[in-house]
Design an enzyme around this catalytic site. Structure first.
Site, PDB file in Angstrom:
ATOM      1  N   ASP A  27      -7.436   2.020   6.401  1.00  0.00           N
ATOM      2  CA  ASP A  27      -6.251   2.475   6.774  1.00  0.00           C
ATOM      3  C   ASP A  27      -6.017   4.306   7.029  1.00  0.00           C
ATOM      4  OD1 ASP A  27      -5.389   4.001   4.379  1.00  0.00           O
ATOM      5  OD2 ASP A  27      -5.220   2.163   3.305  1.00  0.00           O
ATOM      6  N   TYR A  78       4.208  -9.181   8.418  1.00  0.00           N
ATOM      7  CA  TYR A  78       4.248  -7.733   8.769  1.00  0.00           C
ATOM      8  C   TYR A  78       4.077  -7.262  10.114  1.00  0.00           C
ATOM      9  CZ  TYR A  78       1.819  -8.140   4.100  1.00  0.00           C
ATOM     10  OH  TYR A  78       1.636  -8.490   2.773  1.00  0.00           O
ATOM     11  N   ARG A 112      -5.036  -4.855   6.672  1.00  0.00           N
ATOM     12  CA  ARG A 112      -6.063  -4.054   6.779  1.00  0.00           C
ATOM     13  C   ARG A 112      -7.505  -4.383   7.175  1.00  0.00           C
ATOM     14  NH1 ARG A 112      -7.092  -0.632   1.720  1.00  0.00           N
ATOM     15  NH2 ARG A 112      -5.927  -2.225   0.548  1.00  0.00           N
ATOM     16  N   ASP A 158       0.771  -1.199   0.095  1.00  0.00           N
ATOM     17  CA  ASP A 158       0.082  -0.035  -0.033  1.00  0.00           C
ATOM     18  C   ASP A 158       0.735   1.220  -0.278  1.00  0.00           C
ATOM     19  OD1 ASP A 158      -2.360  -1.125  -0.032  1.00  0.00           O
ATOM     20  OD2 ASP A 158      -2.307  -1.575   2.355  1.00  0.00           O
TER      21      ASP A 158
END
Length: 299
Positions: A91, A77, A182, A49
């Site tokens: 987000d 992550y 997300r 992203d």
């Protein structure tokens, strides 16, 4: 000694925040042209992203034809979520569409977070790169059209809780390819009855490749050709996750011509095919009765 004229392989690059994955690819491509004097194909094996940072596996030269094989690797992550706010993109880039009071204890939040260590159908975010009828979901969402998304089975192998400072929580997630962090953060927020969005996201691993081995984009764009050749991971090593099949003399030509033939190696599945000298010829698949089907010839 690496072949100084060979630019076929992968770079591990640490993407900075607030640039697109495509912008990063174009900057690398432009730099390679500047230092080599020729156009070299450059691609990536999975977007990050715009607001996120971290590891991107960048394919160069003939390795751009191998993208699909890297896409299935597990990911890791580090993410931070903020409870009590919901954004349209899930987000920090998005617009806050709802705010709720969040009355939750640290213990209860920990229990909710760890409950997502499982395999389950996850709904992608409306702002995602999923294709729906030839359009990306985010393109439809930007026009106010609700994308008709379908859930995808994902696996969260491990969640490590790094920090909780309500309303913020930070986690490390080891997950299958295709998992949307997300969506995970939003689901944690939904289960906590107050919603949540991602305030920070960094990809730290793709398969066994780690961001600690990666070069920052700003540094890469200052490197000479020799320095870059030394950073390049060759295709054979990059495909560490595929079993090696070494062909007997005389069979190289048959593989290169795309012919099927029987091999001694038992077991089915994808293999990286090498000649007796250890040179990577391409990717094949061993089928019934030990028949090798060439899939990609890389010469």
């Amino acid at each position: 000694m690496k072949n100084q004229n060979n630019m076929d392989g992968i770079f591990l690059v640490d993407k900075p925040e607030n640039i697109t994955s495509n912008y990063l690819v174009q900057k690398i491509k432009k730099h390679l042209k500047k230092i080599t004097g020729k156009e070299i194909k450059v691609g990536h094996t999975g977007t990050l992203d715009f607001f996120a940072s971290g590891l991107m596996v960048i394919t160069v030269g003939k390795a751009t034809r191998l993208t699909e094989y890297f896409q299935g690797l597990d990911k890791e992550y580090i993410a931070e979520g903020e409870l009590g706010k919901i954004t349209d993109t899930y987000d920090r880039q998005g617009k806050v569409i709802e705010e709720r009071e969040c009355n939750i204890t640290e213990e209860k939040l920990k229990e909710i977070i760890l409950s997502f260590q499982k395999t389950y159908p996850q709904m992608p975010p409306p702002y995602s790169s999923k294709r729906i009828g030839g359009k990306r979901a985010y393109q439809l969402a930007k026009k106010g059209i609700q994308p008709q998304l379908k859930p995808k089975i994902v696996s969260i192998y491990q969640i490590q809780i790094l920090e909780i400072k309500l309303p913020f929580f930070k986690i490390k997630v080891h997950c299958s390819s295709g998992t949307y962090i997300r969506s995970l953060i939003k689901e944690i927020g939904d289960k906590a009855d107050c919603g949540a969005y991602v305030s920070y996201l960094r990809r730290t691993k793709v398969g066994k490749f780690s961001v600690e081995e990666a070069v920052k984009l700003s540094e890469l764009l200052q490197m000479t050709k020799d320095e870059l050749v030394n950073r390049l991971i060759g295709m054979k090593d990059a495909l560490y996750f595929l079993t090696e099949l070494i062909l007997d003399h005389g069979f190289d030509d048959r593989f290169i011509k795309g012919q099927r033939f029987r091999v001694k190696q038992a077991g089915k599945g994808l293999v990286k095919v090498l000649n007796k000298e250890g040179k990577l010829l391409g990717i094949g698949e061993i089928k019934e009765n030990n028949i090798l089907q060439p899939l990609k010839v890389l010469l």
